[in-house]
Design an enzyme around this catalytic site. Structure first.
Site, PDB file in Angstrom:
ATOM      1  N   LYS A  13      19.805  12.703  26.347  1.00  0.00           N
ATOM      2  CA  LYS A  13      20.868  12.345  26.637  1.00  0.00           C
ATOM      3  C   LYS A  13      21.794  13.444  27.443  1.00  0.00           C
ATOM      4  O   LYS A  13      22.479  13.516  28.409  1.00  0.00           O
ATOM      5  CB  LYS A  13      21.919  12.075  25.486  1.00  0.00           C
ATOM      6  N   ARG A  88      28.051   7.793  16.776  1.00  0.00           N
ATOM      7  CA  ARG A  88      26.722   7.862  16.159  1.00  0.00           C
ATOM      8  C   ARG A  88      26.684   7.138  14.745  1.00  0.00           C
ATOM      9  O   ARG A  88      25.810   7.132  14.005  1.00  0.00           O
ATOM     10  CB  ARG A  88      26.401   9.262  15.680  1.00  0.00           C
ATOM     11  N   ARG A 127      12.020  23.106  23.868  1.00  0.00           N
ATOM     12  CA  ARG A 127      13.208  23.556  24.174  1.00  0.00           C
ATOM     13  C   ARG A 127      13.689  25.072  23.271  1.00  0.00           C
ATOM     14  O   ARG A 127      13.997  26.065  23.711  1.00  0.00           O
ATOM     15  CB  ARG A 127      14.388  22.565  24.080  1.00  0.00           C
ATOM     16  N   ARG A 139      18.956  26.852  18.937  1.00  0.00           N
ATOM     17  CA  ARG A 139      19.671  26.125  18.066  1.00  0.00           C
ATOM     18  C   ARG A 139      19.320  26.122  16.660  1.00  0.00           C
ATOM     19  O   ARG A 139      17.790  25.940  16.238  1.00  0.00           O
ATOM     20  CB  ARG A 139      19.752  24.696  18.432  1.00  0.00           C
ATOM     21  N   ARG A 150      17.381  14.924  11.361  1.00  0.00           N
ATOM     22  CA  ARG A 150      18.014  14.447  12.404  1.00  0.00           C
ATOM     23  C   ARG A 150      17.619  13.038  12.696  1.00  0.00           C
ATOM     24  O   ARG A 150      18.345  12.233  12.986  1.00  0.00           O
ATOM     25  CB  ARG A 150      17.934  15.407  13.554  1.00  0.00           C
TER      26      ARG A 150
END
Ligand code: AP5
Length: 197
Positions: A13, A88, A127, A139, A150
């Site tokens: 996204k 969400r 990532r 993160r 998640r």
């Protein structure tokens, strides 16, 4: 143009939103980025959100709806915006519909990035590795354990939006397993079509 990019964590996204910003000159409204900025700045919202985000759960509808309502009234949103990671939950979807209706606006399209679950965790771990190698902060939720939560949150609370937007005749799907440029091309085709109609 007002659009939503919908998809599980790691679907792409943010990557695609950035490209749309450059192409269409409208801002990316990422609730994840806004919340991370609030955490970093240690604001009241940030303090409330931090532990929830670190655990991979969703921050309350009340907090994120308020952040977005304030953001869309800023001047740079006058021509439109890309909602990335918002809404969400079904309650957030109702809230954004109300927010827009109150301002005489409506959503143009919701684009779902369809990705195999198995590919997602690999993207997230990659990532994290890349950030670390570049000396950037990783993160707190980019690890296999938090990723599981998640994804669970996504299926429990966010995936129902696929049906919601399908029923509202706003849903378009792209193959998020394709290479990044190919995903962009699929999105471009959808937006060209949306703008024509
Ligand atoms: P948020 O920051 O929104 O994270 P997310 O949805 O989990 O999404 P990501 O940023 O991890 O993934 P993405 O889909 O943007 O993919 P990306 O382009 O980065 O939310 C974080 C947290 O904040 C939530 O868990 C929650 O606590 C809170 N929050 C945020 N919004 C909320 C809301 N509305 N309500 C409640 N709580 C909220 O790509 C990922 C990686 O894959 C990158 O390395 C990229 O290079 C790579 N990649 C992208 N596309 C491809 C491709 N096609 N092929 C191969 N690799 C690709």
């Amino acid at each position: 143009m007002k659009l939503i990019l919908l998809g599980p964590p790691g679907a792409g996204k943010g990557t695609q939103a950035q490209r749309l910003v450059d192409k269409h000159g409208i801002p990316q409204l990422s609730t994840g980025d806004m919340l991370r900025a609030a955490v970093k700045a240690e604001t009241e919202v940030g303090k409330r959100a931090k532990a929830v985000m670190d655990a991979g759960e969703l921050v309350s509808d009340e907090i994120v709806n308020a952040i977005v309502a304030e953001r869309i009234d800023q001047d740079d949103c006058a021509k439109g915006f890309i909602l990335d990671g918002y809404p969400r939950t079904l309650a957030q979807a109702d809230a954004v519909a109300d927010m827009l209706a109150e301002r005489g606006l409506h959503l143009d399209v919701v684009i779902e990035l369809v990705v195999d679950d198995k590919a997602l965790v690999g993207r997230i771990l990659k990532r994290a590795e890349e950030a670390k190698a570049a000396g950037q902060p990783v993160r707190k939720d980019d690890n296999a354990e938090v990723f599981d939560e998640r994804l669970r949150e996504y299926y429990k609370k966010t995936a129902p939006l696929i049906g919601y937007y399908y029923a509202n005749d706003l849903l378009k799907q792209v193959d998020g397993m394709a290479a990044i440029d190919d995903v962009t091309a699929q999105i471009d085709a959808i937006l060209a079509d949306t703008l024509r109609n």
